[in-house]
Design a protein around this motif. Sequence first.
Motif, short mmCIF file in Angstrom:
data_model
loop_
_atom_site.label_atom_id
_atom_site.label_comp_id
_atom_site.label_asym_id
_atom_site.label_seq_id
_atom_site.Cartn_x
_atom_site.Cartn_y
_atom_site.Cartn_z
N ASN A 214 36.23 28.49 41.04
CA ASN A 214 35.97 29.63 40.17
C ASN A 214 35.84 30.93 40.96
N ALA A 215 35.16 30.80 42.11
CA ALA A 215 34.99 31.99 42.94
C ALA A 215 36.34 32.48 43.46
N LYS A 216 37.19 31.54 43.86
CA LYS A 216 38.51 31.93 44.33
C LYS A 216 39.33 32.56 43.21
N ALA A 217 39.22 31.97 41.99
CA ALA A 217 39.96 32.50 40.86
C ALA A 217 39.50 33.92 40.52
N LYS A 218 38.17 34.09 40.51
CA LYS A 218 37.63 35.43 40.23
C LYS A 218 38.05 36.42 41.31
N LYS A 219 38.03 35.97 42.54
CA LYS A 219 38.45 36.85 43.63
C LYS A 219 39.91 37.24 43.49
N LEU A 220 40.74 36.24 43.15
CA LEU A 220 42.17 36.54 42.96
C LEU A 220 42.38 37.50 41.81
N ALA A 221 41.62 37.26 40.69
CA ALA A 221 41.73 38.18 39.54
C ALA A 221 41.27 39.58 39.92
N ALA A 222 40.15 39.62 40.67
CA ALA A 222 39.63 40.94 41.08
C ALA A 222 40.62 41.63 42.02
N ASP A 223 41.21 40.84 42.92
CA ASP A 223 42.20 41.43 43.83
C ASP A 223 43.41 41.93 43.06
N ALA A 224 43.84 41.16 42.05
CA ALA A 224 44.98 41.59 41.24
C ALA A 224 44.66 42.85 40.46
N GLU A 225 43.46 42.90 39.88
CA GLU A 225 43.07 44.10 39.12
C GLU A 225 42.95 45.31 40.03
N ILE A 229 45.05 48.68 39.71
CA ILE A 229 44.41 50.01 39.62
C ILE A 229 44.86 50.90 40.76
N ASP A 230 44.90 50.28 41.96
CA ASP A 230 45.34 51.08 43.11
C ASP A 230 46.78 51.56 42.95
N THR A 231 47.62 50.69 42.40
CA THR A 231 49.02 51.06 42.19
C THR A 231 49.14 52.21 41.17
N ILE A 232 48.38 52.06 40.07
CA ILE A 232 48.39 53.12 39.05
C ILE A 232 47.84 54.42 39.61
N GLN A 233 46.73 54.26 40.36
CA GLN A 233 46.12 55.47 40.93
C GLN A 233 47.07 56.17 41.90
#
Length: 301
Positions: A214-225, A229-233
Amino acid sequence: MGIMFNIIIILIVLFVIFRGIHIVPQNYEGLIETFGKYKRTVQSGLVLTIPIVQKIRKVSMALQPVAIEKYSIITKDNSNIRVSLTLNYSVENSYKFFYNNTDSETSMVQLVRGHLRNIIGTMTLDEALGSTEKINSMLFDAVDGLTAIYGIKIARVNIDEIIPSKEIQEAMDKQLTADREKTAAIAKAQGTSESIKLENKAQNEATVATAEANAKAKKLAADAEKYRIDTIQEALNNANDSYFKNQSLNSFNQLAAGPNNLIVMDKDNLTNLGNLPVANEMLKKQVFNGSNHEASAKEDN
């Protein structure tokens, strides 16, 4: 008549002569007695004696086994046991064996039994049951040399069986059963404990693995988000005013296609309403009304 008498005399003489001829077998010695008194010892083979006057006694010199049947002995802790043993002996001195004792073998057996009783009497029941080799050695050392007075040499002593009394056997069986049940209960408890430990370990490992996943999944989701955001910014940072105006017009168009007719917006972007049908009509009315007001004002003036 005379012939018959001669024949009888000859037969008697032959009988007497044959009475004086003896054969001593292998591993035997012969004790020759003259009028019942020991005269000499002869070895195996053909032996001649004086008939009627002399007699020969044959003594075996070979190794012989003797079984001593079960007899009771009291141990140091007052336990009654029955012991049986066998021994092997040989005659070393035929004269002593035959003349020094009326029954040397029986005397030897009594000597062995007495020493065995003394040895086991210094041991507890458990020591006696578990020390047959030790008893054999002690008994052999104790009687070795003592039987020489009987002309005997003991070659081997062996305890065949040590049997406790019936009451002691029953108590030992109960104790053995209790020990086995105790061992089985301990083994079962240890098995259950080990099974619980393994189950808990597996559950803990599964929980840890799930948490890590779960921690890895959340980290991957957070990294993707974050990447999104960084790409949009980054794109927004590189965009010019025309891009934002175009985006505003697209937004207005989407709002105009919806059921809402009310739009709240900044006055600086008011000119963008021309791209919306509703806003265009509103703009026309506002312009028209504005013109009428201007004309009225001029007339008033």
